[in-house]
Design a protein around this motif. Sequence first.
Motif, PDB file in Angstrom:
ATOM      1  N   MET A   1       0.822  -1.203   0.000  1.00 17.41           N
ATOM      2  CA  MET A   1       0.000   0.000   0.000  1.00 17.41           C
ATOM      3  C   MET A   1       0.865   1.265   0.000  1.00 17.41           C
ATOM      4  SD  MET A   1      -3.013   0.989  -0.137  1.00 17.41           S
ATOM      5  CE  MET A   1      -4.270   2.064   0.358  1.00 17.41           C
ATOM      6  N   LYS A   2       1.988   1.236   0.749  1.00 16.57           N
ATOM      7  CA  LYS A   2       2.870   2.398   0.792  1.00 16.57           C
ATOM      8  C   LYS A   2       3.498   2.667  -0.579  1.00 16.57           C
ATOM      9  CE  LYS A   2       4.146   2.570   5.635  1.00 16.57           C
ATOM     10  NZ  LYS A   2       5.249   2.629   6.583  1.00 16.57           N
ATOM     11  N   LYS A   3       3.861   1.590  -1.303  1.00 21.85           N
ATOM     12  CA  LYS A   3       4.425   1.757  -2.641  1.00 21.85           C
ATOM     13  C   LYS A   3       3.415   2.408  -3.584  1.00 21.85           C
ATOM     14  CE  LYS A   3       8.062  -1.610  -3.235  1.00 21.85           C
ATOM     15  NZ  LYS A   3       8.536  -2.735  -4.018  1.00 21.85           N
ATOM     16  N   PHE A   4       2.184   1.957  -3.470  1.00 17.50           N
ATOM     17  CA  PHE A   4       1.130   2.520  -4.321  1.00 17.50           C
ATOM     18  C   PHE A   4       0.974   4.017  -4.066  1.00 17.50           C
ATOM     19  CE2 PHE A   4      -3.334   3.786  -4.805  1.00 17.50           C
ATOM     20  CZ  PHE A   4      -3.467   3.590  -6.179  1.00 17.50           C
ATOM     21  N   LEU A   5       0.929   4.419  -2.807  1.00 16.77           N
ATOM     22  CA  LEU A   5       0.791   5.832  -2.462  1.00 16.77           C
ATOM     23  C   LEU A   5       2.012   6.631  -2.914  1.00 16.77           C
ATOM     24  CD1 LEU A   5      -0.840   5.633   1.082  1.00 16.77           C
ATOM     25  CD2 LEU A   5      -1.924   6.292  -1.071  1.00 16.77           C
ATOM     26  N   LYS A   6       3.186   6.037  -2.773  1.00 15.35           N
ATOM     27  CA  LYS A   6       4.411   6.697  -3.207  1.00 15.35           C
ATOM     28  C   LYS A   6       4.373   6.959  -4.709  1.00 15.35           C
ATOM     29  CE  LYS A   6       9.394   5.970  -3.477  1.00 15.35           C
ATOM     30  NZ  LYS A   6      10.483   5.040  -3.160  1.00 15.35           N
ATOM     31  N   VAL A  11       3.537  10.352  -9.607  1.00 16.20           N
ATOM     32  CA  VAL A  11       2.795  10.616 -10.847  1.00 16.20           C
ATOM     33  C   VAL A  11       2.071  11.962 -10.746  1.00 16.20           C
ATOM     34  CG1 VAL A  11       0.856   9.850 -12.275  1.00 16.20           C
ATOM     35  CG2 VAL A  11       2.577   8.207 -11.515  1.00 16.20           C
ATOM     36  N   PHE A  12       1.468  12.234  -9.594  1.00 15.72           N
ATOM     37  CA  PHE A  12       0.763  13.504  -9.400  1.00 15.72           C
ATOM     38  C   PHE A  12       1.724  14.682  -9.539  1.00 15.72           C
ATOM     39  CE2 PHE A  12      -0.572  16.937  -6.542  1.00 15.72           C
ATOM     40  CZ  PHE A  12      -1.780  17.273  -7.151  1.00 15.72           C
ATOM     41  N   LEU A  18       4.374  19.115 -15.413  1.00 15.99           N
ATOM     42  CA  LEU A  18       4.091  19.218 -16.851  1.00 15.99           C
ATOM     43  C   LEU A  18       3.043  20.283 -17.129  1.00 15.99           C
ATOM     44  CD1 LEU A  18       4.133  15.476 -17.948  1.00 15.99           C
ATOM     45  CD2 LEU A  18       5.763  17.267 -18.573  1.00 15.99           C
ATOM     46  N   THR A  19       2.035  20.371 -16.288  1.00 16.46           N
ATOM     47  CA  THR A  19       0.999  21.384 -16.447  1.00 16.46           C
ATOM     48  C   THR A  19       1.600  22.785 -16.310  1.00 16.46           C
ATOM     49  OG1 THR A  19      -0.679  19.878 -15.601  1.00 16.46           O
ATOM     50  CG2 THR A  19      -1.208  22.224 -15.540  1.00 16.46           C
ATOM     51  N   ALA A  20       2.473  22.968 -15.321  1.00 19.67           N
ATOM     52  CA  ALA A  20       3.116  24.270 -15.116  1.00 19.67           C
ATOM     53  C   ALA A  20       3.984  24.645 -16.307  1.00 19.67           C
ATOM     54  CB  ALA A  20       3.931  24.251 -13.833  1.00 19.67           C
ATOM     55  N   VAL A  21       4.742  23.685 -16.820  1.00 19.38           N
ATOM     56  CA  VAL A  21       5.597  23.952 -17.981  1.00 19.38           C
ATOM     57  C   VAL A  21       4.745  24.339 -19.186  1.00 19.38           C
ATOM     58  CG1 VAL A  21       7.132  22.847 -19.672  1.00 19.38           C
ATOM     59  CG2 VAL A  21       7.546  22.554 -17.223  1.00 19.38           C
ATOM     60  N   PHE A  22       3.686  23.596 -19.450  1.00 17.87           N
ATOM     61  CA  PHE A  22       2.827  23.904 -20.594  1.00 17.87           C
ATOM     62  C   PHE A  22       2.193  25.292 -20.451  1.00 17.87           C
ATOM     63  CE2 PHE A  22      -1.291  23.867 -22.803  1.00 17.87           C
ATOM     64  CZ  PHE A  22      -0.819  23.687 -24.095  1.00 17.87           C
TER      65      PHE A  22
END
Length: 129
Positions: A1-6, A11-12, A18-22
């Motif tokens: 579960m910790k790996k998934f959250l990490k 990814v977030f 990427l949004t900021a760069v665009f």
Amino acid sequence: MKKFLKWTGIVFLLMLCLTAVFALLGKNETLSLVICNVDLTRISDGKYVGVYDNYRFTNKVEVTVLNHEIINIHPLKIQDGRQNLVNNLTETILEEQRSDIDAISGATASSNGFLKAVEEALKNGVNKP
């Protein structure tokens, strides 16, 4: 579960970066644009298309000229959420009959992108000697 959250967090953060760069792509170039006036006495009656293409500041317009006056500006492609800005700029251009009007405070880059597209449309109508 910790790996998934990490991995979800990583990814977030990548998506956020990427949004900021665009969002910033093309901003400096668009802010530094020089908008020139075009001599309306050299433009024949007709409809002329102009484009300013620079990432999110891309605009495409159709400008109608009759008897050496700008009588209509029809936006063909504008930035999302910028309709009020475009309406205000269009109204001022039609009143002043020139493309080199002042940008709207707080929206200089968006204003410049639209004004440059109008300028390009008018340049496309200039009679070549």
